[in-house]
Design a protein around this motif. Structure first.
Motif, PDB file in Angstrom:
ATOM      1  N   UNK A  62      41.022  43.180  35.809  1.00 31.55           N
ATOM      2  CA  UNK A  62      40.856  42.219  36.893  1.00 31.55           C
ATOM      3  C   UNK A  62      40.699  42.973  38.200  1.00 31.55           C
ATOM      4  N   UNK A  63      39.681  42.630  38.951  1.00 29.90           N
ATOM      5  CA  UNK A  63      39.424  43.349  40.194  1.00 29.90           C
ATOM      6  C   UNK A  63      40.260  42.870  41.355  1.00 29.90           C
ATOM      7  N   UNK A 144      38.549  48.013  46.519  1.00 25.43           N
ATOM      8  CA  UNK A 144      38.995  47.093  45.480  1.00 25.43           C
ATOM      9  C   UNK A 144      39.822  47.783  44.393  1.00 25.43           C
ATOM     10  N   UNK A 145      39.338  48.919  43.902  1.00 28.13           N
ATOM     11  CA  UNK A 145      40.027  49.593  42.791  1.00 28.13           C
ATOM     12  C   UNK A 145      40.664  50.869  43.326  1.00 28.13           C
TER      13      UNK A 145
ATOM     14  N   UNK B  20      32.247  40.689  34.446  1.00 29.34           N
ATOM     15  CA  UNK B  20      32.723  42.005  34.886  1.00 29.34           C
ATOM     16  C   UNK B  20      34.207  41.896  35.157  1.00 29.34           C
ATOM     17  N   UNK B  21      34.679  42.612  36.172  1.00 29.84           N
ATOM     18  CA  UNK B  21      36.107  42.560  36.485  1.00 29.84           C
ATOM     19  C   UNK B  21      36.374  41.735  37.722  1.00 29.84           C
ATOM     20  N   UNK B  22      35.392  41.055  38.298  1.00 23.99           N
ATOM     21  CA  UNK B  22      35.587  40.248  39.491  1.00 23.99           C
ATOM     22  C   UNK B  22      35.533  41.042  40.783  1.00 23.99           C
ATOM     23  N   UNK B  23      35.576  42.374  40.695  1.00 21.39           N
ATOM     24  CA  UNK B  23      35.584  43.194  41.898  1.00 21.39           C
ATOM     25  C   UNK B  23      34.339  42.976  42.730  1.00 21.39           C
ATOM     26  N   UNK B  24      33.165  42.966  42.064  1.00 25.51           N
ATOM     27  CA  UNK B  24      31.910  42.770  42.787  1.00 25.51           C
ATOM     28  C   UNK B  24      31.847  41.369  43.378  1.00 25.51           C
ATOM     29  N   UNK B 120      33.441  48.867  42.994  1.00 25.64           N
ATOM     30  CA  UNK B 120      32.292  48.030  43.341  1.00 25.64           C
ATOM     31  C   UNK B 120      31.584  48.567  44.587  1.00 25.64           C
ATOM     32  N   UNK B 121      30.336  48.147  44.854  1.00 25.99           N
ATOM     33  CA  UNK B 121      29.672  48.550  46.097  1.00 25.99           C
ATOM     34  C   UNK B 121      30.322  47.861  47.294  1.00 25.99           C
ATOM     35  N   UNK B 122      30.186  48.469  48.477  1.00 26.29           N
ATOM     36  CA  UNK B 122      30.780  47.868  49.672  1.00 26.29           C
ATOM     37  C   UNK B 122      29.953  46.644  50.099  1.00 26.29           C
TER      38      UNK B 122
END
Lengths: 393, 145
Positions: A62-63, A144-145, B20-24, B120-122
Motif C-alpha cells: 500500500x502506497x 511516498x515510499x 499498483x500500490x496506490x502511490x502513483x 512513484x514519479x513526483x
C-alpha cells in the motif's frame, strides 16, 4: 427495487471496486461488493525471499500507509530475533510513523470532502498535506515510499536542521487543521450531509470486527499503539474515541487523531535521545503473529522464517478488509441517497491496494474467483482463532 | 479543426488505476492541491472515459483489467492519448516476477504515447509530462475512420 452499479471506474471512487446497490427509489436497501481489480499476488511473491526483499515488497502493498507495512514486518522479525533496536531508532520510527499517519488521515478526509463536492475544504486539506509530504521527502528522500525501517534500527539519522524544520512545519499544520476541524464542526451543510448518516452501532462494529478509526468512532476504545512497547514506555499514549457512530464521527476522529499525532511527534522531537541508530541482529528460525496500528486500523502480519531471515510463509491481513465488511453489511443500510452511499464508502478510508489478497482457482470449471481474505477466513471459521491470538501479544 | 485546436488547450484526463500500490494515484490526487493547481494549466481531472482526451494509466495491468482496459480505451472519443505513470505501468516493477501473471506493461494492451518513470514519479513530473506530450500526441493521432 432496482440495482445500481457503482464502479469500477467512478468519479467519487479513486480506486477500482464495484459496489452493487439494491435500491428502493433513492433509498439504499442492500449492497454487494465485488473485488479483484487490484490483485497482484504479494504473498505469493514474498515466499522464499530474504527479508530485505520482502520489506521492499511490503512497502508496496500500500502506497499510503507505506511506513506501517514494512514496520510491522520488521518489528515482527525483531521479536523473533529477540533484538531491541536502540532508543534513537525507536524514536525516529515513531516520528516517521506519525507523519505518515497525518498524511494518510488528511488525504482520507480530503477525498471525503471531494466526494461531498465540498471542494474548498478538500483542496485546503490537500494543500496542508503537502507540508507533511515535504517533511517526509526531506528526511527520507522520497515522497511516498520511505524504506525507513531495517531489522535492528533505521536507515538514516536526523540532522538538527531536520528537527527544526519538523517543528516549524507542524506548527503550521496544527493551526490549519484546527481551523478546518472547526469549519467542519460548525458548517451547517456539511453537518446535514454527515450527521446521522452511515450509522454503525457499537454491537455491529464488534460483530464484524471493525478496526481503527471506524471502530473508535463507534465507541470501541481500542488502539494497538496502547500495546506497543515504545508508546507504552515513553509516550503515555491514550486512544481518541467518539460515540456518535456516523460519518461525522469518523471524519472528526481523523481530525482528532491528526492533532494527537502532532503532539506525539513534538514530544518525540523534543526528547530525542542521542546514540546509535542501528545494531546487528541475526534472525533465527521462528514464527510470529504481529499486529500494529496502521492509519486505517489493525494490520496483521503472520509469518514464518527460516534461518538468516528467509521468509518461508506469510499472510497479511489489512484493516480495510473488516471495515469494508462493516460498510457493506451495516453502513449502507438506509442510506438516504445514492450520493450519500459514495460518501459513506469514503469515510471508511478504503484502500483497495491493500485488500486484494486471495484468488481461488476452480480447476474443474477453469474459472477464477476473486475473494478478499475475510471471506475465506470467515468461511473456515479461523476468524475466531485470530481473536484469541490478539490477547496473547 | 476548431475542436482539435481547443482540445489541445483544455485537456480532460481520466485516471485509471489498474492495480499498483496506490502511490502513483495519491501523487495524481496531490496535483489538485493549490501548490500544483492542475487546473491553471487547463487540465481537468475526472474519471469519466467518455468525456476525456487523455487516459492516465497507473499500475500493473491485473488479470481483471486486461480486457476492460481495452474496452475503456475504445470508449475514449478520438483523438486520444495515453500516459503511463510509474514503474508498474512501464515494466510491472516488483510485481513482474516468475510465476505471476500481471499484464504489465500497459503498452501490451493499448498504445502508449508518454511514459513517466519513477516509483512513484513526483507530481510536477506527471503534470509536465501531460502538458508537454498530450497536445503532441493529440495532433499526431491518426483516426481509424
Amino acid at each position: 427495487m432496482s440495482y445500481i452499479p457503482i464502479g469500477p471506474l467512478h468519479p467519487g471512487i479513486k480506486e477500482p471496486l464495484r459496489i452493487k446497490l439494491k435500491t428502493e427509489g433513492e433509498r439504499v436497501v442492500d449492497a454487494e461488493v465485488d473485488l479483484g481489480y487490484m490483485y497482484r499476488g504479494v504473498e505469493q511473491i514474498a515466499r522464499g525471499k530474504p527479508w530485505q526483499k520482502v520489506a521492499y515488497l511490503a512497502e508496496r502493498v500500500c502506497g499510503i500507509c507505506s511506513d506501517t507495512h514494512p514496520r510491522a514486518l520488521i518489528e515482527g522479525l525483531e521479536r523473533i530475533a529477540d533484538c531491541v533496536p536502540p532508543l534513537r531508532a525507536q524514536y525516529s520510527r515513531v516520528i516517521i510513523g506519525e507523519l505518515n499517519r497525518i498524511h494518510s488521515h488528511l488525504i482520507a478526509n480530503a477525498i471525503y470532502f471531494l466526494a461531498l463536492e465540498h471542494e474548498t475544504l478538500g483542496i485546503y486539506l490537500l494543500n496542508i498535506r503537502e507540508k507533511v509530504m515535504d517533511l517526509l521527502e526531506m528526511i527520507s528522500g522520497n515522497r511516498v515510499l520511505y524504506s525507513w525501517n531495517l531489522v535492528g534500527g533505521v536507515r538514516m539519522d536526523f540532522k538538527d536542521s531536520h528537527l527544526k524544520k519538523i517543528l516549524e512545519n507542524l506548527r503550521e499544520v496544527e493551526d490549519h487543521v484546527t481551523r478546518y476541524r472547526k469549519m467542519f464542526k460548525t458548517g451547517p451543510l456539511l453537518g446535514l450531509r454527515s450527521r446521522d448518516i452511515g450509522k454503525l452501532s457499537k454491537e455491529d462494529a464488534i460483530d464484524v470486527r471493525a478496526v481503527g478509526p471506524v471502530a473508535r468512532a463507534s465507541g470501541v476504545k481500542f488502539d494497538w499503539r496502547t500495546k506497543h512497547p515504545t508508546y507504552v514506555d515513553y509516550f503515555d499514549f491514550e486512544p481518541v474515541w467518539r460515540d456518535e457512530c456516523d460519518n461525522y464521527a469518523r471524519v472528526m476522529m481523523r481530525f482528532d487523531e491528526t492533532l494527537e499525532s502532532i503532539k506525539i511527534i513534538r514530544r518525540a522531537v523534543n526528547e530525542l535521545p542521542s546514540g546509535p541508530i542501528r545494531k546487528d541482529c541475526d534472525i533465527p528460525r521462528g514464527s510470529i503473529d504481529y499486529r500494529y496500528e496502521a492509519p486505517r486500523g489493525e494490520l496483521v502480519y503472520i509469518f514464518e522464517t527460516a534461518n538468516h531471515g528467509i521468509i518461508k510463509d506469510i499472510t497479511i491481513r489489512t484493516p480495510t478488509v473488516p471495515n469494508l465488511e462493516a460498510c457493506a453489511k451495516h453502513m449502507f443500510k438506509d442510506s438516504p441517497t445514492i450520493s450519500d452511499a459514495v460518501a459513506i464508502y469514503q469515510t471508511i478510508d478504503p484502500c483497495m491496494a491493500c485488500t486484494e489478497r486471495v484468488v481461488i482457482l476452480d480447476e474443474n470449471n477453469k474459472k477464477e474467483e476473486f475473494r478478499s481474505f475475510f471471506d475465506v477466513s470467515s468461511r473456515k471459521g479461523s476468524g475466531e482463532k485470530s481473536v484469541d491470538k490478539q490477547t496473547k501479544i | 479543426m476548431i475542436k482539435d485546436f481547443i482540445r489541445k488547450r483544455s485537456i480532460n484526463i481520466c485516471l485509471v488505476c489498474t492495480g499498483g500500490c496506490n502511490g502513483c494515484d495519491i501523487e495524481v490526487a496531490a496535483l489538485l492541491s493549490q501548490r500544483y493547481d492542475l487546473e491553471q494549466y487547463g487540465i481537468y481531472l475526472h474519471n469519466n472515459p467518455r468525456e476525456c482526451d487523455a487516459m492516465v494509466v497507473t499500475g500493473t495491468v491485473s488479470k481483471q483489467w486486461q480486457e476492460k482496459l481495452v474496452e475503456l480505451y475504445n470508449k475514449v472519443p478520438e483523438p486520444k492519448a495515453v500516459v503511463a505513470i510509474g514503474a508498474c505501468a512501464l515494466s510491472g516493477g516488483i510485481f513482474q516476477q516468475e510465476g505471476e501473471k500481471v499484464g504489465a506493461p500497459v503498452s501490451n494492451h493499448i498504445p502508449v504515447d508518454a511514459e513517466v518513470p519513477g516509483c512513484p514519479p513526483r507530481p510536477a513530473e506527471i503534470a509536465s509530462a501531460v502538458l508537454k506530450y498530450v497536445p503532441v500526441a493529440l495532433a499526431n493521432y491518426r483516426r481509424k475512420s
